[in-house]
Each structure stands twice: as structure tokens, then as C-alpha cells.
Scaffold this motif. Sequence first.
Motif, PDB file in Angstrom:
ATOM      1  N   SER A  84      48.626  32.274 -75.781  1.00 19.37           N
ATOM      2  CA  SER A  84      49.499  32.501 -74.656  1.00 19.37           C
ATOM      3  C   SER A  84      50.772  32.232 -75.153  1.00 19.37           C
ATOM      4  N   LYS A 116      47.779  31.238 -64.252  1.00 19.12           N
ATOM      5  CA  LYS A 116      48.841  32.311 -64.937  1.00 19.12           C
ATOM      6  C   LYS A 116      49.317  32.573 -66.452  1.00 19.12           C
ATOM      7  N   LYS A 117      50.033  31.485 -66.471  1.00 15.77           N
ATOM      8  CA  LYS A 117      50.395  31.968 -67.605  1.00 15.77           C
ATOM      9  C   LYS A 117      48.897  31.549 -69.106  1.00 15.77           C
ATOM     10  N   ASP A 161      49.008  35.722 -68.403  1.00 16.24           N
ATOM     11  CA  ASP A 161      49.739  36.483 -68.183  1.00 16.24           C
ATOM     12  C   ASP A 161      49.602  37.039 -70.488  1.00 16.24           C
ATOM     13  N   GLU A 198      47.475  40.367 -69.609  1.00 17.97           N
ATOM     14  CA  GLU A 198      48.174  41.585 -69.155  1.00 17.97           C
ATOM     15  C   GLU A 198      49.281  41.676 -70.222  1.00 17.97           C
ATOM     16  N   ASN A 199      49.900  41.008 -70.924  1.00 19.03           N
ATOM     17  CA  ASN A 199      51.006  41.521 -71.325  1.00 19.03           C
ATOM     18  C   ASN A 199      50.243  42.341 -73.360  1.00 19.03           C
ATOM     19  N   SER A 202      44.007  42.762 -60.383  1.00 26.20           N
ATOM     20  CA  SER A 202      45.714  43.123 -61.228  1.00 26.20           C
ATOM     21  C   SER A 202      46.480  43.562 -60.449  1.00 26.20           C
TER      22      SER A 202
END
Length: 391
Positions: free
Chosen positions: A66, A99-100, A104, A107-108, A132
Motif C-alpha cells: 500500500s 481501505k488503505k 486500495d 483496486e489500484n 467493489s
Amino acid sequence: MSNVRHLLGISGGKDSAALAIYLNKLYPNLEMQYYTCDTGRELQETYKLIDQLQIELNKDILQLDSIDLSNQNLESAFDYFLAQYGGLLPAQNMRWCTKKMKLDPFENWIGDVPTISYVGIRGDEDREGYISTKPNIQSIFPFRKNIWSEDVIKRVLDAKNEAQILEYYPKYLEGVKLEKAVKTFKKKLNFAFSKKQKVEALLNIDIKAFNKVVFDYLKTTELPVGQLDEFPLVENDEILVRNDIFQLIEESAVDLPGYYKPLDYEVDGEKGKYFRSRSGCFFCFYQQKIEWVWLLENHPKLFEKAKSYEKEGYSWIEGETLDDLAKPERVEAIKREHLKRKKRAYEKLYKSTDWQDAVLGEDNKRSTTSNASWLDELSDAEGDGCASCFI
């Protein structure tokens, strides 16, 4: 050839590991990619499982980061984001950690590529899991009776699509089954007949037929599964529950993570067992208090590390600091309450005062599983938490 990606996230828990083993065995030609999102604060057993799973699958499990820590004077991604949030610890109503550090990066990494994400929620669980909001990511639940996500079911049961769906059914059913499926599909939703009940009724008529109808419909949409020429999971009507998960792992070369193993404790001369019910960070705020005691007594350095994150006004447990929880009298009280709760549960279930044998997993007459208490408690704990971390 389709450009749709097939992805399976490995959390370090039993269910995602079993799903990887299961799909690799049943569908070896499925071009599955495996990944894991490391927070830097996982238990060591998580990393051991990932190493063993790579050997079992004969495939690499990609680690998604991340944050690039090479230019940071920090120990982990968690420490970086904790600083970004001003020391605010994650909590059930503020799950920035998921989330972080999980969603994230996933999905990135995917970007805009059509992607099918395979999720290890079992057939004996009543929860949806991660879906998602990005239209190019579609979740599939292979262990469940209903493999489709809520967003897909909503489209399929939309009244405006009824005529289209009913055109597909005669391809897969005939006679009484077809009549029943058509009648069920035409039945309107109301307070006495919910969307969930309608799906269950259609699946009870014929799981494979329902899956094929949904697949035909998806081919007319932009969703990732619909971009495939074929999808072998529509032919699978197996429903896997917790015992199946343990069996899949036992029959493989992968060890069940050690934190699931029940360990003995004693309080007031009575014996009980405790363990950790989930994968994820060692300081996860979803832990039960008895699990914090397990961490204190079996991983004291990790407990101290978790304690070091607590500041004035911020604690992992609402209304109690780890410093207070670690006091001997508090530890005894938590163990005492844990035993009392198990005693009540087993007296109610078995109408017996011989509760301690059940708690210790020694009463084989009542269950085919020698650790019935452990499995029951694991089931209770599994209802809480982020699917991204714990499956």
C-alpha cells in the motif's frame, strides 16, 4: 482470448487458503492469479501459510504494498497510515486500515481491467463480503449455493429483465421443473417473499440451471463474467461449509495456521481453551477480549507493541486500555467470564452439567468433532470483521 483477469486474495486465513486449493484442484486451466496485501503487522503464521500455499499451488502469490517504505523511516505500512490519520486507531466505525492497506492496493493494481475476484465466504455463512464499486470488478463466491454477488442478483431479478431471463430457462429445464422455475421467477417480491427467498427458491429447483441463466444474462452486460466465452463454475453445485474447509487444508501440504490451535488456560481451578479466531493484524480491534488475553500470554512482545499504539483517548477496545486489560485481576476476570459463557452455552445446548468436557473438546459422544467447543466459538467469532482480512 478474453482479457478478463481471475484473481484470488490470500488473507492468511483458512477460508481463502482452502478456496485457492479448491479452485486449483477443480479448475487447473483457470488462469488464476494470487495476491496478498501485507500490512506489516500480521502474525508470523500468516507468512508461513503463504509460503506453503505457493508450494502447494506451484504459483507465486504476489504481495501488494500500500506504500513504498524504502524512503520512509517506518516499520510498516500500518505505521505510515496511522501517522497520516494523526494517531487515530482504526475501529469498527472507522476501518481505514482495510481501505488503505487492503482494498486500495487491490483496486489500484487492477486499474480498469475486467476482473473476477473469487471470495472464500462459505456456504454456512450469511454475509455478502467485499463487492467493489468499480464496474470492472465482479465478485464470485464459489463455496456458496448462490455464487453471484448482490449487485448481479439485483439486476437479474429486476422486473424490466423478466422477459429476457424467462427466454433462457427453456434451454436448461423442461417439464415440471421449467414450469416451477417460470412460476417462481414471475412471482412478485413483497414482505412475505423477499429477494433472498426468491433466489433460494430458484436455486432449490436447479442450481446449475439458475447459474447458466444468470451467465446468459451477464453476456448481455458489461460485467466481467459476461465477457467470458465460458465460465466453468456455472456447472458446480457443491456447497462447502466449515468442515469441508478444514478437510481441504488437511488433505493438502498446507498447515492450518497455528493461531487456530486451542491452548489450555486455567482459572479458579477450572480449565478452558482459548485461541485466535481470525487472520489479520495481531492488534485487530475485532478480537474478543479472551483473544487479547491469548495474545498477552502467548505473544507478549506483540501485545506490548499493540499497547504502544494506544494514546490518550485512543484505545483498541472501547472503554478499556490494554494496560488495564493486562492487569492480573482483569485477566482472571476475562477468563472467568469466558468459561462462564461457554458453560451457559453448553448447558443450554446439551442440557447437561458436564460442561467442562465439552469446553475442553473431550466429550466425543455428543459430536463427531472432538473439538466441538472450539468450532462453535470459531463460528461465533466469524460473524464479525472485514472479509478482506479474515477470509
